[in-house]
Design an enzyme around this catalytic site. Structure first.
Site, PDB file in Angstrom:
ATOM      1  N   SER A 242       7.100   1.827 -10.217  1.00 53.59           N
ATOM      2  CA  SER A 242       5.675   2.159 -10.028  1.00 53.59           C
ATOM      3  C   SER A 242       4.830   0.890  -9.901  1.00 53.59           C
ATOM      4  CB  SER A 242       5.155   3.041 -11.163  1.00 53.59           C
ATOM      5  OG  SER A 242       5.411   2.465 -12.414  1.00 53.59           O
ATOM      6  N   HIS A 319      18.665   1.984 -18.921  1.00 53.81           N
ATOM      7  CA  HIS A 319      17.537   1.232 -18.367  1.00 53.81           C
ATOM      8  C   HIS A 319      18.056   0.149 -17.432  1.00 53.81           C
ATOM      9  CE1 HIS A 319      13.734  -0.974 -18.104  1.00 53.81           C
ATOM     10  NE2 HIS A 319      13.196   0.171 -18.462  1.00 53.81           N
ATOM     11  N   ASP A 374      11.100   7.447 -22.544  1.00 59.03           N
ATOM     12  CA  ASP A 374      10.982   8.854 -22.175  1.00 59.03           C
ATOM     13  C   ASP A 374      11.804   9.778 -23.073  1.00 59.03           C
ATOM     14  OD1 ASP A 374       9.308   8.231 -19.947  1.00 59.03           O
ATOM     15  OD2 ASP A 374      11.076   7.524 -18.887  1.00 59.03           O
TER      16      ASP A 374
HETATM   17  N1  HAX Z   1      23.414   9.137 -18.050  1.00 57.49           N
HETATM   18  C1  HAX Z   1      24.536   9.127 -17.272  1.00 57.49           C
HETATM   19  N2  HAX Z   1      24.900   8.099 -16.520  1.00 57.49           N
HETATM   20  C2  HAX Z   1      24.127   7.011 -16.546  1.00 57.49           C
HETATM   21  C3  HAX Z   1      22.982   6.915 -17.340  1.00 57.49           C
HETATM   22  C4  HAX Z   1      22.619   8.054 -18.100  1.00 57.49           C
HETATM   23  N3  HAX Z   1      21.501   8.099 -18.843  1.00 57.49           N
HETATM   24  N4  HAX Z   1      22.421   5.700 -17.169  1.00 57.49           N
HETATM   25  C5  HAX Z   1      23.180   5.044 -16.281  1.00 57.49           C
HETATM   26  N5  HAX Z   1      24.208   5.841 -15.889  1.00 57.49           N
HETATM   27  C6  HAX Z   1      25.223   5.560 -14.866  1.00 57.49           C
HETATM   28  C7  HAX Z   1      24.515   5.320 -13.522  1.00 57.49           C
HETATM   29  O1  HAX Z   1      24.171   6.568 -12.915  1.00 57.49           O
HETATM   30  C8  HAX Z   1      25.559   4.528 -12.778  1.00 57.49           C
HETATM   31  O2  HAX Z   1      26.558   5.421 -12.362  1.00 57.49           O
HETATM   32  P1  HAX Z   1      27.301   5.248 -10.922  1.00 57.49           P
HETATM   33  O3  HAX Z   1      27.907   3.875 -10.947  1.00 57.49           O
HETATM   34  O4  HAX Z   1      28.284   6.360 -10.903  1.00 57.49           O
HETATM   35  O5  HAX Z   1      26.208   5.383  -9.891  1.00 57.49           O
HETATM   36  C9  HAX Z   1      26.167   3.652 -13.877  1.00 57.49           C
HETATM   37  O6  HAX Z   1      25.870   4.328 -15.122  1.00 57.49           O
HETATM   38  C10 HAX Z   1      25.581   2.251 -13.943  1.00 57.49           C
HETATM   39  O7  HAX Z   1      24.183   2.342 -14.068  1.00 57.49           O
HETATM   40  P2  HAX Z   1      23.365   1.193 -14.852  1.00 57.49           P
HETATM   41  O8  HAX Z   1      23.609  -0.093 -14.143  1.00 57.49           O
HETATM   42  O9  HAX Z   1      23.667   1.273 -16.295  1.00 57.49           O
HETATM   43  O10 HAX Z   1      21.866   1.693 -14.693  1.00 57.49           O
HETATM   44  P3  HAX Z   1      20.867   1.450 -13.480  1.00 57.49           P
HETATM   45  O11 HAX Z   1      20.182   0.137 -13.696  1.00 57.49           O
HETATM   46  O12 HAX Z   1      21.550   1.638 -12.166  1.00 57.49           O
HETATM   47  O13 HAX Z   1      19.868   2.651 -13.664  1.00 57.49           O
HETATM   48  C11 HAX Z   1      18.490   4.151 -14.895  1.00 57.49           C
HETATM   49  C12 HAX Z   1      18.940   2.696 -14.717  1.00 57.49           C
HETATM   50  C13 HAX Z   1      17.316   4.191 -15.836  1.00 57.49           C
HETATM   51  C14 HAX Z   1      18.072   4.703 -13.516  1.00 57.49           C
HETATM   52  C15 HAX Z   1      19.670   4.966 -15.448  1.00 57.49           C
HETATM   53  O14 HAX Z   1      20.027   4.476 -16.720  1.00 57.49           O
HETATM   54  C16 HAX Z   1      19.385   6.470 -15.537  1.00 57.49           C
HETATM   55  O15 HAX Z   1      19.593   7.180 -14.552  1.00 57.49           O
HETATM   56  N6  HAX Z   1      18.900   6.951 -16.716  1.00 57.49           N
HETATM   57  C17 HAX Z   1      18.488   8.347 -16.867  1.00 57.49           C
HETATM   58  C18 HAX Z   1      17.120   8.588 -16.260  1.00 57.49           C
HETATM   59  C19 HAX Z   1      16.037   7.915 -17.097  1.00 57.49           C
HETATM   60  O16 HAX Z   1      15.980   8.055 -18.305  1.00 57.49           O
HETATM   61  N7  HAX Z   1      15.128   7.215 -16.424  1.00 57.49           N
HETATM   62  C20 HAX Z   1      13.969   6.564 -17.086  1.00 57.49           C
HETATM   63  C21 HAX Z   1      14.171   5.059 -17.240  1.00 57.49           C
HETATM   64  C22 HAX Z   1      12.994   4.388 -17.909  1.00 57.49           C
HETATM   65  C23 HAX Z   1      11.792   4.474 -17.052  1.00 57.49           C
HETATM   66  O17 HAX Z   1      11.684   3.944 -15.971  1.00 57.49           O
HETATM   67  N8  HAX Z   1      10.852   5.232 -17.482  1.00 57.49           N
HETATM   68  O18 HAX Z   1       9.815   5.549 -16.720  1.00 57.49           O
END
Ligand code: HAX
Length: 435
Positions: A242, A319, A374
């Protein structure tokens, strides 16, 4: 010129001159290298932007102008009878890098009160949307429609000099921030309370008045929660989606209304701000499926595994930068421990704090198994009666305006250029690898 604007102008001139000199002397110095992993991996960690209002450390978490969340609670002024900081104080700190006095904060509350008007046509535009339109759609539509009041765009069309950009940018940012609680409360009351709107209370501060206009709870602790909620969600350095979107769009000299509306379209994604609604939706689904709001550890564990088995993420965990429990989660937990006794949804969140991280760790790929902001925010809102979880991301958005709009003022004052990174084709990558 008002006191905050003048202070901002003086500070920005000083910094602009200093940065020019530093760039002249050291402009060719390498600050970072980019790996193939980073090019494919969403640019994680690539240093590519100046963002003055806050900085995020993977382990320590967020610092606003050097201050952690507990330090903000100690150092920022609060309202008499409350111990949570006033978001006005954080905005002051982020904008000029100085701690405000109580008088400064009161002045800012009054200034935002004077500026808080939402144009009549914005309310009509929102009223024309179907009643079940997602609150974020209504919010983004409302912000865009207020662009008709934009001063920056008008001054630009009149032929404003580059050196003056900071001035209408500041005015638009202040007007927009001031009006967001009115707009957001309008959307809430329209969507869930048959359009029975609540008049503002001029004796209250920005967040207190927002809580009042939502009309969720008479409990003064709800107002206190809104003050701390609006403070901790305000900024998370510049790379999050954002903030980065607002920054990118602003770099084209789009005004704060367009830039912030664009930022909100990013916040509305489930991997970012929409995660706060997804967490409560996930918990409510689990409770409904199990037929109890006091699930056992084993029941929660099974539900987590089922979610992962369907190829879905566990909302509220993980995260892109943090590698420890999010200090914003810890701040919300502290608030719940101090003010809430034995609430079933809060209890589930606390159980998940124990149960989910080892499961995510066990997947062997999740870089941060800990909860983010969150994971906790919704359960406290539910406790006070705000259980319409589709609305949660709007609350996040109102707060996020403080950081991204303060930063937008800085970008224009410092003369930051159009943002334009380089993309490459896969063929180009293969050619490089073959060399
Ligand atoms: N549940 C399941 N799998 C998860 C996960 C979770 N909460 N968090 C990460 N992973 C998975 C990813 O999907 C990724 O899988 P693939 O390789 O199969 O694609 C793998 O673990 C590696 O991801 P990462 O490097 O640990 O995390 P990213 O930096 O790519 O993504 C995210 C960060 C926040 C998008 C991710 O942790 C996620 O999807 N979390 C759940 C959604 C969430 O809570 N979002 C809010 C984040 C905070 C924020 O911005 N708030 O506004």
């Amino acid at each position: 010129m008002d006191r905050l604007k003048e202070a901002f102008y003086i500070k920005s001139l000083e910094l602009k001159n200093e940065m020019r000199q530093v760039l002249k002397e050291h402009g060719s110095r390498k600050m970072d290298e980019v790996s193939l992993q980073q090019i494919f991996g969403g640019m994680r960690g690539v240093k590519s932007m100046i963002w003055e209002t806050s900085a995020l450390d993977p382990v320590e978490g967020i610092r606003f102008r050097g201050l952690s969340i507990p330090e903000l609670k100690d150092k920022l002024p609060s309202r008499e009878g409350d111990t949570e900081p006033l978001p006005e104080g954080l905005f002051w700190l982020m904008l000029i890098g100085e701690l405000p006095t109580e008088e400064d904060v009161n002045w800012l509350s009054d200034d935002w009160e004077r500026r808080r008007n939402v144009p009549e046509h914005t309310l009509r535009v929102i009223d024309s949307l179907p009643i079940d339109t997602h609150p974020m759609t209504q919010f983004i539509t409302g912000i865009s429609s207020m662009q008709t009041n934009g001063i920056f765009t008008k001054r630009y069309a009149e032929g404003m000099s580059k050196s003056d950009y900071w001035d209408p940018m500041y005015e638009d940012a202040m007007n927009l921030i001031a009006s967001l609680p009115t707009l957001a409360a309008y959307i809430y009351r329209r969507s869930y309370f048959k359009g029975e709107h609540i008049a503002p209370d001029d004796t209250l501060d920005w967040a207190g008045n927002f809580a009042h206009m939502l009309g969720v709870s008479d409990n003064p602790k709800f107002m206190s929660l809104m003050r701390m909620y609006m403070t901790i969600h305000a900024d998370h350095e510049g790379g999050n989606a954002s903030a980065h979107t607002t920054h990118l769009v602003g770099s084209t000299l789009s005004d704060p209304y367009f830039s912030f509306a664009a930022g909100m379209t990013s916040l509305a994604g489930p991997l970012h701000g929409l995660a706060n609604q997804e967490v409560i939706k996930w918990i409510f689904n689990m409770v409904e499926e199990l037929g109890t709001n006091e699930p056992t550890d084993d029941q929660i564990r099974k539900f987590v595994h089922e979610t992962l088995g369907k190829g879905q993420v566990i909302p509220g965990f993980g995260h892109a930068v943090l590698r420890r429990p999010d200090p914003r989660f810890i701040a919300l937990k502290r608030f719940a421990e101090e003010n809430i006794e034995n609430d079933p949804t809060v209890n589930i969140v606390w159980k998940m704090f124990e149960i989910v991280p080892p499961i995510l760790q066990g997947l062997g790929k999740v870089k941060n198994p800990w909860p983010n902001v969150d994971a906790h925010s919704g359960s406290i809102l539910v406790h006070y009666g705000l259980d319409q979880y589709q609305y949660y991301t709007v609350l996040f958005g109102v707060s996020r305006a403080l950081g991204v709009l303060a930063s937008l003022c800085w970008s224009r004052a410092l003369g930051m250029p159009l943002e334009r990174p380089k993309s490459v084709t896969y063929d180009w990558i293969k050619t490089q690898l073959a060399k």
